[in-house]
Design a protein around this motif. Sequence first.
Motif, PDB file in Angstrom:
ATOM      1  N   PRO A  22     -14.670  10.535 -16.458  1.00  0.00           N
ATOM      2  CA  PRO A  22     -13.635  11.573 -16.467  1.00  0.00           C
ATOM      3  C   PRO A  22     -12.503  11.300 -17.446  1.00  0.00           C
ATOM      4  O   PRO A  22     -11.959  12.236 -18.036  1.00  0.00           O
ATOM      5  CB  PRO A  22     -13.131  11.564 -15.013  1.00  0.00           C
ATOM      6  N   VAL A  23     -12.172  10.036 -17.663  1.00  0.00           N
ATOM      7  CA  VAL A  23     -11.072   9.727 -18.574  1.00  0.00           C
ATOM      8  C   VAL A  23     -11.428  10.142 -19.997  1.00  0.00           C
ATOM      9  O   VAL A  23     -10.548  10.592 -20.760  1.00  0.00           O
ATOM     10  CB  VAL A  23     -10.714   8.226 -18.504  1.00  0.00           C
ATOM     11  N   LEU A  24     -12.692  10.024 -20.375  1.00  0.00           N
ATOM     12  CA  LEU A  24     -13.098  10.425 -21.720  1.00  0.00           C
ATOM     13  C   LEU A  24     -13.078  11.938 -21.873  1.00  0.00           C
ATOM     14  O   LEU A  24     -12.731  12.462 -22.943  1.00  0.00           O
ATOM     15  CB  LEU A  24     -14.497   9.880 -22.033  1.00  0.00           C
ATOM     16  N   LEU A  25     -13.430  12.657 -20.829  1.00  0.00           N
ATOM     17  CA  LEU A  25     -13.346  14.111 -20.865  1.00  0.00           C
ATOM     18  C   LEU A  25     -11.895  14.556 -21.007  1.00  0.00           C
ATOM     19  O   LEU A  25     -11.576  15.487 -21.762  1.00  0.00           O
ATOM     20  CB  LEU A  25     -13.981  14.712 -19.612  1.00  0.00           C
ATOM     21  N   ALA A  26     -11.004  13.868 -20.330  1.00  0.00           N
ATOM     22  CA  ALA A  26      -9.577  14.182 -20.442  1.00  0.00           C
ATOM     23  C   ALA A  26      -9.075  13.918 -21.861  1.00  0.00           C
ATOM     24  O   ALA A  26      -8.279  14.696 -22.408  1.00  0.00           O
ATOM     25  CB  ALA A  26      -8.781  13.362 -19.430  1.00  0.00           C
ATOM     26  N   GLU A  27      -9.556  12.833 -22.474  1.00  0.00           N
ATOM     27  CA  GLU A  27      -9.172  12.537 -23.857  1.00  0.00           C
ATOM     28  C   GLU A  27      -9.655  13.626 -24.807  1.00  0.00           C
ATOM     29  O   GLU A  27      -8.943  14.015 -25.743  1.00  0.00           O
ATOM     30  CB  GLU A  27      -9.752  11.186 -24.282  1.00  0.00           C
ATOM     31  N   LEU A  28     -10.859  14.138 -24.571  1.00  0.00           N
ATOM     32  CA  LEU A  28     -11.377  15.212 -25.416  1.00  0.00           C
ATOM     33  C   LEU A  28     -10.519  16.466 -25.297  1.00  0.00           C
ATOM     34  O   LEU A  28     -10.271  17.151 -26.291  1.00  0.00           O
ATOM     35  CB  LEU A  28     -12.822  15.535 -25.032  1.00  0.00           C
ATOM     36  N   ARG A  29     -10.074  16.760 -24.090  1.00  0.00           N
ATOM     37  CA  ARG A  29      -9.225  17.946 -23.922  1.00  0.00           C
ATOM     38  C   ARG A  29      -7.897  17.793 -24.649  1.00  0.00           C
ATOM     39  O   ARG A  29      -7.366  18.765 -25.196  1.00  0.00           O
ATOM     40  CB  ARG A  29      -9.011  18.218 -22.432  1.00  0.00           C
ATOM     41  N   ASP A  30      -7.380  16.581 -24.692  1.00  0.00           N
ATOM     42  CA  ASP A  30      -6.159  16.342 -25.459  1.00  0.00           C
ATOM     43  C   ASP A  30      -6.410  16.501 -26.955  1.00  0.00           C
ATOM     44  O   ASP A  30      -5.551  16.994 -27.698  1.00  0.00           O
ATOM     45  CB  ASP A  30      -5.620  14.931 -25.178  1.00  0.00           C
ATOM     46  N   LEU A  31      -7.592  16.085 -27.400  1.00  0.00           N
ATOM     47  CA  LEU A  31      -7.917  16.113 -28.823  1.00  0.00           C
ATOM     48  C   LEU A  31      -8.344  17.489 -29.307  1.00  0.00           C
ATOM     49  O   LEU A  31      -7.930  17.930 -30.399  1.00  0.00           O
ATOM     50  CB  LEU A  31      -9.041  15.097 -29.096  1.00  0.00           C
ATOM     51  N   LEU A  32      -9.151  18.188 -28.513  1.00  0.00           N
ATOM     52  CA  LEU A  32      -9.791  19.426 -28.959  1.00  0.00           C
ATOM     53  C   LEU A  32      -9.225  20.691 -28.332  1.00  0.00           C
ATOM     54  O   LEU A  32      -9.420  21.789 -28.862  1.00  0.00           O
ATOM     55  CB  LEU A  32     -11.297  19.369 -28.661  1.00  0.00           C
ATOM     56  N   GLY A  33      -8.525  20.555 -27.226  1.00  0.00           N
ATOM     57  CA  GLY A  33      -8.067  21.721 -26.475  1.00  0.00           C
ATOM     58  C   GLY A  33      -8.788  21.803 -25.144  1.00  0.00           C
ATOM     59  O   GLY A  33      -9.837  21.183 -24.948  1.00  0.00           O
ATOM     60  N   ASP A  34      -8.233  22.587 -24.232  1.00  0.00           N
ATOM     61  CA  ASP A  34      -8.793  22.686 -22.879  1.00  0.00           C
ATOM     62  C   ASP A  34      -9.810  23.820 -22.822  1.00  0.00           C
ATOM     63  O   ASP A  34      -9.454  25.001 -22.877  1.00  0.00           O
ATOM     64  CB  ASP A  34      -7.668  22.920 -21.867  1.00  0.00           C
ATOM     65  N   GLU A  35     -11.066  23.455 -22.727  1.00  0.00           N
ATOM     66  CA  GLU A  35     -12.134  24.448 -22.705  1.00  0.00           C
ATOM     67  C   GLU A  35     -12.131  25.275 -21.422  1.00  0.00           C
ATOM     68  O   GLU A  35     -12.741  26.356 -21.362  1.00  0.00           O
ATOM     69  CB  GLU A  35     -13.492  23.758 -22.891  1.00  0.00           C
ATOM     70  N   ARG A  36     -11.436  24.808 -20.382  1.00  0.00           N
ATOM     71  CA  ARG A  36     -11.356  25.583 -19.141  1.00  0.00           C
ATOM     72  C   ARG A  36     -10.435  26.781 -19.302  1.00  0.00           C
ATOM     73  O   ARG A  36     -10.556  27.774 -18.587  1.00  0.00           O
ATOM     74  CB  ARG A  36     -10.857  24.682 -18.009  1.00  0.00           C
ATOM     75  N   VAL A  37      -9.528  26.682 -20.255  1.00  0.00           N
ATOM     76  CA  VAL A  37      -8.585  27.770 -20.528  1.00  0.00           C
ATOM     77  C   VAL A  37      -9.133  28.701 -21.602  1.00  0.00           C
ATOM     78  O   VAL A  37      -9.019  29.921 -21.510  1.00  0.00           O
ATOM     79  CB  VAL A  37      -7.209  27.193 -20.964  1.00  0.00           C
ATOM     80  N   ASP A  38      -9.731  28.122 -22.636  1.00  0.00           N
ATOM     81  CA  ASP A  38     -10.273  28.900 -23.752  1.00  0.00           C
ATOM     82  C   ASP A  38     -11.775  28.639 -23.857  1.00  0.00           C
ATOM     83  O   ASP A  38     -12.208  27.623 -24.399  1.00  0.00           O
ATOM     84  CB  ASP A  38      -9.573  28.507 -25.052  1.00  0.00           C
ATOM     85  N   ALA A  39     -12.576  29.553 -23.360  1.00  0.00           N
ATOM     86  CA  ALA A  39     -14.023  29.360 -23.320  1.00  0.00           C
ATOM     87  C   ALA A  39     -14.654  29.328 -24.710  1.00  0.00           C
ATOM     88  O   ALA A  39     -15.755  28.798 -24.883  1.00  0.00           O
ATOM     89  CB  ALA A  39     -14.674  30.457 -22.483  1.00  0.00           C
ATOM     90  N   THR A  40     -13.971  29.877 -25.726  1.00  0.00           N
ATOM     91  CA  THR A  40     -14.541  29.873 -27.073  1.00  0.00           C
ATOM     92  C   THR A  40     -14.654  28.453 -27.636  1.00  0.00           C
ATOM     93  O   THR A  40     -15.419  28.216 -28.576  1.00  0.00           O
ATOM     94  CB  THR A  40     -13.701  30.723 -28.043  1.00  0.00           C
ATOM     95  N   LEU A  41     -13.904  27.517 -27.059  1.00  0.00           N
ATOM     96  CA  LEU A  41     -13.991  26.139 -27.508  1.00  0.00           C
ATOM     97  C   LEU A  41     -15.355  25.529 -27.226  1.00  0.00           C
ATOM     98  O   LEU A  41     -15.725  24.513 -27.811  1.00  0.00           O
ATOM     99  CB  LEU A  41     -12.903  25.288 -26.842  1.00  0.00           C
TER     100      LEU A  41
END
Length: 571
Positions: A22-41
């Motif tokens: 989970p910590v790596l998924l959180a790092e990706l959201r910081d780096l790339l954006g939150d895919e839960r908010v913007d599905a186009t990601l």
Amino acid sequence: MNTDEPMVKPRRPSPRGRQLEPVLLAELRDLLGDERVDATLRHREHLIEYLHAIQDTCGYLSVPRLRALAAYMNLPMAAVYETATFYAHFDVVHDDQTPPPALTLRVCDSPSCRLVGASTLHDALAKGADPAQVRVVRAPCMGRCDTAPVVAVGHHHVCNADVRTVGAALKQRQVQPRLIAWQGLADYRLAGGYRLLTECREGTVSVAALASELECAGLRGLGGAGFPTFRKWQAVRAEPGPRYMVINADEGEPGTFKDRFYLEQAPHGFLEGALVSAWAVEAQALYIYLRDEYPGLHRVLTEAISELVATGIIEAGFVILRRGAGAYICGEESALIESLEGKPGKPRLRPPFVAQKGLFGRPTLVNNVETVYWIPRIHAEGAEWFASQGRRGRRGLRSFSVSGRVARPGVHLAPAGISLAELIEEYCGGMVEGHRLLAYLPGGASGGILPASKADIPLDFDTLQEHGCFIGSAAVIVLSDQDDLPAVAANLLGFFADESCGQCTPCRVGTEKMLTLLERDTWDEETLQQLARVMADASICGLGQAAPNPVLSLLRDFRSELSSRNLIAKG
């Protein structure tokens, strides 16, 4: 034992396979954006850009991070892993492996660089480097053949490199690309830039009228195929929308660097031509696929596109810039489209052609950088001006990327139909002192090799086929009497073997087998000829079809040289 009681299978404490951290998924959201908010990601087309972001941030791609990326994009881990391992510029590191050092030196291994000691330079750099701190690797052509040899220190290219200049770059931590001085939007517009695009949008110039101009000028695709530009427009416009426009800026052919020249000198001239082409086919979006070896140009194009958005010339998101990842095969248009869609760059079977079913399954116009660069200039100066430039009945101008044993290598704009002898004397300042012309490659690695006795052949589309060669992207590599032709051919076959996508057997096996045959003390000519025929007839794309050309050229035009070295039988 009571056999009537049901057997209860113990519950597995966790799903099969390695688990997401989970910590790596959180790092990706910081780096790339939150895919839960913007599905186009999550869209698959972003995959290679995301891999670049992770590689740039971490220095490599660990398998746990790839697993997190698969979860982020809702893709199978197999799809993410296959794409990451396909491209040379991604370093995938497994759990039991040591990550690469923080810095990589890439020493160009192309023919132009090898002629001036790149192999010796590689060995010297490898011997003097601390492997825990610096990795030294051989790399294919970096598109700077006029300043050979070339070494990439991170993203910083050291041209005319030697141990001293590379060491200085290391000492000063020069790892970012050089700043490029380029013509901004204001200056380009002062010189009349974007006038054609404005006239097209206002209806002053019609698609039919502009296509007729390009037909009269004789403008053809300058990436290698030479297909008439106006006919490509017609083919794409004949298909139902929506349509897309794609620019192939992935010039990976060894010896080629003209697109880099035009992008550095006139990025807005290129962008106007691309936007006019997108207008002509009513494209929904314009994608630019830029080779990863041009990091400085990525910044230039990003800023130039931002200028267009800020002034309202284009809407935000209409022009989309994408990075390649070190795969020569992505110069093939359908492989490029596969890469833009976030997949390994493997050529598609045709038909359908990309004009019918290209990017995202829609009709797509694919053009080379230099091709669209000429469109505004042809309109401004007239079709007759461009068409009248040729020699020996040929039409137009050609941008020759000249490297090797000439006094003035570089991009030389010369008339179509000029001969090599004229090109060398009139534009390149003659041969390097002490060198005598022995041979030349008229069209890069895949265009074949011609002898000095054929230096008077017109250099243009359709003039070299009878000699077993072609001009391709006009990448001319000049060889002298001090160069080893069999070694050049082996180098080129090694390049093709390494760059084969592996999809079809004739290319995957054929390039490796041919390289093995070339490394023998005596060449098995009959087997080489048979293998070349199979590769030409059965390979899916031009890589496998053209890979034997350097070898066939030597067997055809350099038999005395080969027999004098006992590589083939005398007679």
